[in-house]
Design a protein around this motif. Structure first.
Motif, PDB file in Angstrom:
ATOM      1  N   LEU A  33       0.819  -1.210   0.000  1.00 35.92           N
ATOM      2  CA  LEU A  33       0.000   0.000   0.000  1.00 35.92           C
ATOM      3  C   LEU A  33       0.855   1.263   0.000  1.00 35.92           C
ATOM      4  CD1 LEU A  33      -2.869  -0.894   2.502  1.00 35.92           C
ATOM      5  CD2 LEU A  33      -3.113  -0.413   0.073  1.00 35.92           C
ATOM      6  N   GLN A  34       2.121   1.135   0.422  1.00 33.82           N
ATOM      7  CA  GLN A  34       3.003   2.301   0.471  1.00 33.82           C
ATOM      8  C   GLN A  34       3.342   2.734  -0.947  1.00 33.82           C
ATOM      9  OE1 GLN A  34       5.880   2.775   3.693  1.00 33.82           O
ATOM     10  NE2 GLN A  34       7.463   2.488   2.151  1.00 33.82           N
ATOM     11  N   ASP A  35       3.267   4.025  -1.201  1.00 33.93           N
ATOM     12  CA  ASP A  35       3.609   4.525  -2.540  1.00 33.93           C
ATOM     13  C   ASP A  35       4.179   5.941  -2.429  1.00 33.93           C
ATOM     14  OD1 ASP A  35       0.056   4.996  -3.274  1.00 33.93           O
ATOM     15  OD2 ASP A  35       1.415   6.184  -2.053  1.00 33.93           O
ATOM     16  N   GLU A  36       4.411   6.578  -3.591  1.00 27.98           N
ATOM     17  CA  GLU A  36       5.047   7.909  -3.597  1.00 27.98           C
ATOM     18  C   GLU A  36       4.198   8.939  -2.862  1.00 27.98           C
ATOM     19  OE1 GLU A  36       5.632   5.266  -6.463  1.00 27.98           O
ATOM     20  OE2 GLU A  36       4.205   6.793  -7.159  1.00 27.98           O
ATOM     21  N   SER A  37       2.875   8.770  -2.910  1.00 27.03           N
ATOM     22  CA  SER A  37       2.024   9.762  -2.264  1.00 27.03           C
ATOM     23  C   SER A  37       2.098   9.616  -0.743  1.00 27.03           C
ATOM     24  CB  SER A  37       0.572   9.605  -2.731  1.00 27.03           C
ATOM     25  OG  SER A  37       0.009   8.429  -2.170  1.00 27.03           O
ATOM     26  N   ASN A  38       2.557   8.448  -0.268  1.00 28.36           N
ATOM     27  CA  ASN A  38       2.601   8.170   1.162  1.00 28.36           C
ATOM     28  C   ASN A  38       3.804   7.269   1.457  1.00 28.36           C
ATOM     29  OD1 ASN A  38      -0.130   7.268   3.447  1.00 28.36           O
ATOM     30  ND2 ASN A  38       1.877   8.151   3.813  1.00 28.36           N
ATOM     31  N   PRO A  39       5.034   7.802   1.234  1.00 26.92           N
ATOM     32  CA  PRO A  39       6.238   6.975   1.308  1.00 26.92           C
ATOM     33  C   PRO A  39       6.581   6.476   2.709  1.00 26.92           C
ATOM     34  CG  PRO A  39       6.826   9.269   0.990  1.00 26.92           C
ATOM     35  CD  PRO A  39       5.337   9.207   0.890  1.00 26.92           C
ATOM     36  N   ASP A  40       5.940   7.064   3.736  1.00 26.33           N
ATOM     37  CA  ASP A  40       6.225   6.646   5.114  1.00 26.33           C
ATOM     38  C   ASP A  40       5.084   5.865   5.729  1.00 26.33           C
ATOM     39  OD1 ASP A  40       7.738   9.847   5.481  1.00 26.33           O
ATOM     40  OD2 ASP A  40       8.742   7.911   5.161  1.00 26.33           O
ATOM     41  N   PHE A  41       4.216   5.336   4.883  1.00 24.80           N
ATOM     42  CA  PHE A  41       3.030   4.675   5.383  1.00 24.80           C
ATOM     43  C   PHE A  41       3.348   3.556   6.372  1.00 24.80           C
ATOM     44  CE2 PHE A  41      -1.260   3.444   5.568  1.00 24.80           C
ATOM     45  CZ  PHE A  41      -1.363   2.069   5.392  1.00 24.80           C
ATOM     46  N   VAL A  42       4.288   2.680   6.014  1.00 24.49           N
ATOM     47  CA  VAL A  42       4.598   1.541   6.889  1.00 24.49           C
ATOM     48  C   VAL A  42       5.154   2.022   8.225  1.00 24.49           C
ATOM     49  CG1 VAL A  42       5.977  -0.545   7.178  1.00 24.49           C
ATOM     50  CG2 VAL A  42       4.962  -0.026   4.969  1.00 24.49           C
ATOM     51  N   VAL A  43       6.092   2.959   8.163  1.00 18.56           N
ATOM     52  CA  VAL A  43       6.677   3.503   9.399  1.00 18.56           C
ATOM     53  C   VAL A  43       5.599   4.111  10.281  1.00 18.56           C
ATOM     54  CG1 VAL A  43       8.171   5.306  10.317  1.00 18.56           C
ATOM     55  CG2 VAL A  43       8.943   3.933   8.416  1.00 18.56           C
ATOM     56  N   SER A  47       4.593   2.695  13.908  1.00 20.66           N
ATOM     57  CA  SER A  47       4.720   3.581  15.082  1.00 20.66           C
ATOM     58  C   SER A  47       3.425   3.648  15.875  1.00 20.66           C
ATOM     59  CB  SER A  47       5.095   5.001  14.663  1.00 20.66           C
ATOM     60  OG  SER A  47       6.265   4.975  13.898  1.00 20.66           O
ATOM     61  N   LEU A  48       2.315   3.702  15.158  1.00 26.49           N
ATOM     62  CA  LEU A  48       1.013   3.714  15.837  1.00 26.49           C
ATOM     63  C   LEU A  48       0.841   2.426  16.630  1.00 26.49           C
ATOM     64  CD1 LEU A  48      -1.526   5.076  13.178  1.00 26.49           C
ATOM     65  CD2 LEU A  48      -0.820   6.163  15.298  1.00 26.49           C
ATOM     66  N   PHE A  49       1.259   1.327  16.022  1.00 23.22           N
ATOM     67  CA  PHE A  49       1.158   0.030  16.686  1.00 23.22           C
ATOM     68  C   PHE A  49       1.989   0.002  17.969  1.00 23.22           C
ATOM     69  CE2 PHE A  49       0.751  -4.330  17.503  1.00 23.22           C
ATOM     70  CZ  PHE A  49       1.997  -4.915  17.628  1.00 23.22           C
ATOM     71  N   PHE A  50       3.207   0.552  17.904  1.00 27.44           N
ATOM     72  CA  PHE A  50       4.056   0.580  19.090  1.00 27.44           C
ATOM     73  C   PHE A  50       3.404   1.397  20.209  1.00 27.44           C
ATOM     74  CE2 PHE A  50       6.872  -1.836  16.937  1.00 27.44           C
ATOM     75  CZ  PHE A  50       7.957  -1.258  16.273  1.00 27.44           C
ATOM     76  N   ASP A  51       2.925   2.602  19.864  1.00 31.04           N
ATOM     77  CA  ASP A  51       2.322   3.472  20.874  1.00 31.04           C
ATOM     78  C   ASP A  51       1.102   2.809  21.501  1.00 31.04           C
ATOM     79  OD1 ASP A  51       2.845   6.538  18.950  1.00 31.04           O
ATOM     80  OD2 ASP A  51       4.170   5.401  20.286  1.00 31.04           O
ATOM     81  N   ASP A  52       0.254   2.290  20.626  1.00 30.67           N
ATOM     82  CA  ASP A  52      -0.984   1.657  21.050  1.00 30.67           C
ATOM     83  C   ASP A  52      -0.711   0.457  21.962  1.00 30.67           C
ATOM     84  OD1 ASP A  52      -3.800   0.092  19.528  1.00 30.67           O
ATOM     85  OD2 ASP A  52      -3.771   1.990  20.632  1.00 30.67           O
ATOM     86  N   SER A  53       0.226  -0.382  21.540  1.00 26.81           N
ATOM     87  CA  SER A  53       0.523  -1.616  22.280  1.00 26.81           C
ATOM     88  C   SER A  53       1.101  -1.318  23.643  1.00 26.81           C
ATOM     89  CB  SER A  53       1.521  -2.470  21.501  1.00 26.81           C
ATOM     90  OG  SER A  53       1.001  -2.775  20.247  1.00 26.81           O
TER      91      SER A  53
ATOM     92  N   ARG B  22      -8.330   2.930  11.243  1.00 32.18           N
ATOM     93  CA  ARG B  22      -8.820   4.068  10.479  1.00 32.18           C
ATOM     94  C   ARG B  22      -7.809   4.436   9.404  1.00 32.18           C
ATOM     95  NH1 ARG B  22     -10.299   6.567  15.003  1.00 32.18           N
ATOM     96  NH2 ARG B  22      -8.730   8.215  14.979  1.00 32.18           N
ATOM     97  N   LYS B  23      -6.558   4.435   9.793  1.00 40.15           N
ATOM     98  CA  LYS B  23      -5.485   4.772   8.858  1.00 40.15           C
ATOM     99  C   LYS B  23      -5.438   3.747   7.722  1.00 40.15           C
ATOM    100  CE  LYS B  23      -0.627   6.093   8.868  1.00 40.15           C
ATOM    101  NZ  LYS B  23      -0.708   7.507   8.452  1.00 40.15           N
ATOM    102  N   LEU B  24      -5.577   2.502   8.088  1.00 35.71           N
ATOM    103  CA  LEU B  24      -5.539   1.417   7.105  1.00 35.71           C
ATOM    104  C   LEU B  24      -6.693   1.501   6.115  1.00 35.71           C
ATOM    105  CD1 LEU B  24      -4.686  -2.082   8.577  1.00 35.71           C
ATOM    106  CD2 LEU B  24      -4.071  -1.203   6.335  1.00 35.71           C
TER     107      LEU B  24
END
Lengths: 154, 167
Positions: A33-43, A47-53, B22-24
Motif C-alpha cells: 500500500l506504500q507509494d510515492e504519495s505516502n512513502p512513510d506509510f509503513v513507518v 509507530s502507531l502500533f508501538f504506541d498503542d501496544s 482508520r489509517k488502514l
C-alpha cells in the motif's frame, strides 16, 4: 557496505521474519500500500502500533494487578491488542492474544498472568525486529538505494 | 447542469474507533480512488451526515463502512439508525469486525448491510464495494433525469469535503 549488499541483507532479514512467524501476509499488504504519495506509510502504521501496544500492555498490567480482577476489562484490552497486531501482521502477538482471551473467558488469574508475560515477550521481540528492519531500510535509502519488494515464494 | 458520473469520485465515510484501522481503511479506500472521510465514532458519523439536526446538509456520502465493535454506538446501532432514516436509508452500509461471529454477521446482513468484511480488511474486499456504488449511481441518475424535466430552478451547489479527517 555497498547498497546491493545492504539490500540483500534486508531481503534476507525480512524473509526470516516471515519464516519465523513474526510477520504474516498482512504486513506485505502494508508494504504494497506504500507509494510515492505516502512513502512513510509503513513507518507510520508501525509507530502507531508501538504506541498503542505499549499503552495497552500498561493497562493490562494494572488491570491484572487489582485485588478483584475485572476480566471483562482485561478482555477488552486484549481484544484491542489482538485487533491492532492483526492489522499490521504481527502474527505471534496476535496468536498470544487469542490464547489470552480464552483464559479471560475462564477467569483464570494464573493463566492470564502467564499470558500477559507471553504477549509482552512477543511484543518486545517483534518491536525489536521491526525496528531493525526499518533501520536497514533507512540506511539503504540514505545511501541512495531503493527498498526491494519481498516476494513470498518460499 | 449534469455532472458525468465518471468524473466524480465516490465518497466513502469510514467509521472506526481504532486509529490504526482508520489509517488502514483510509489508505485502502484512497488507493482504490475513493474520496474518504474517516471518523472515530457512530455519533460523529451521524453528525457528519447531518442526521442530528434538521438543517439542510450539503454532504454527499455514497457508502458507509463501519467497524462493529465500538464504544457507545456500535456499528450495528449505526447501521440501524441509517436504515431507519428517510434521508439516508438508501446509502449502502458495509460492516467490519475482527471477530468471526456468524450470528453477528447474519444480523448485520439481515438488517441491511450490503457486505460484512472480516478484519484485517484487504484490497480485494474494497474491490467488492464498487458494484454497490455503481448500482446506486445508475439509479440516482435515472431519478435525476426524471426530476430534471419537472424542475426549473437551478442546481444547488453541493459542497464537497475533500479528505477531511474528523477526530
Amino acid at each position: 557496505m555497498e547498497v546491493g549488499q545492504m539490500q540483500r541483507r534486508l531481503v534476507d532479514y525480512t524473509k526470516s521474519l516471515f519464516m519465523e512467524g513474526f510477520l504474516d501476509a498482512q504486513f506485505l499488504q502494508l508494504q504494497q500500500l506504500q507509494d510515492e504519495s505516502n512513502p512513510d506509510f509503513v513507518v507510520e502504521v508501525v509507530s502507531l502500533f508501538f504506541d498503542d501496544s505499549e499503552k495497552l500492555l500498561n493497562d493490562l498490567t494494572m488491570a491484572l494487578d487489582q485485588p478483584n480482577v475485572d476480566f471483562k476489562k482485561v478482555d477488552a484490552h486484549v481484544h484491542q491488542l489482538k485487533g491492532s497486531s492483526s492489522s499490521i501482521g504481527a502474527q505471534r502477538v496476535k496468536n498470544a492474544c487469542i490464547a489470552f482471551r480464552s483464559f479471560c473467558e475462564e477467569q483464570n488469574i494464573d493463566a492470564t498472568l502467564r499470558c500477559l508475560q507471553q504477549v509482552k515477550q512477543e511484543y518486545y521481540l517483534v518491536k525489536n525486529k521491526l525496528e531493525t528492519m526499518l533501520r536497514l531500510e533507512q540506511q539503504i535509502v540514505a545511501a541512495g538505494g531503493s527498498i526491494p519488494m519481498i516476494e513470498l515464494g518460499f | 447542469m449534469v455532472m458525468a458520473a465518471s468524473e466524480t469520485k465516490f465518497h466513502v465515510l469510514a467509521v472506526d474507533d481504532t486509529l490504526i484501522d482508520r489509517k488502514l481503511i483510509e489508505k485502502l479506500l484512497k488507493t482504490s480512488s475513493y474520496q474518504v472521510t474517516a471518523v472515530d465514532s457512530g455519533t460523529k458519523a451521524l453528525e457528519f451526515l447531518g442526521l442530528n439536526n434538521n438543517d439542510h446538509h450539503d454532504v454527499e456520502v455514497n457508502l458507509i463502512i463501519t467497524d462493529y465493535c465500538m464504544p457507545g454506538m456500535t456499528g450495528y446501532d449505526l447501521l440501524r439508525k441509517i436504515k431507519e432514516s428517510s434521508s439516508f436509508k438508501d446509502i449502502p452500509v458495509v460492516t467490519m469486525s475482527s471477530d468471526n461471529i456468524p450470528s453477528r454477521i447474519n444480523r448485520c446482513l439481515e438488517d441491511g448491510a450490503e457486505e460484512f468484511f472480516l478484519k484485517p480488511v484487504q484490497l480485494s474486499d474494497v474491490n467488492k464495494l464498487r458494484p454497490h456504488l455503481m448500482k446506486r449511481r445508475t439509479q440516482t441518475n435515472v431519478n435525476k433525469r426524471k426530476s430534471m424535466d419537472e424542475i426549473v430552478s437551478p442546481d444547488r451547489a453541493r459542497a464537497r469535503y475533500n479528505e477531511l479527517e474528523v477526530k
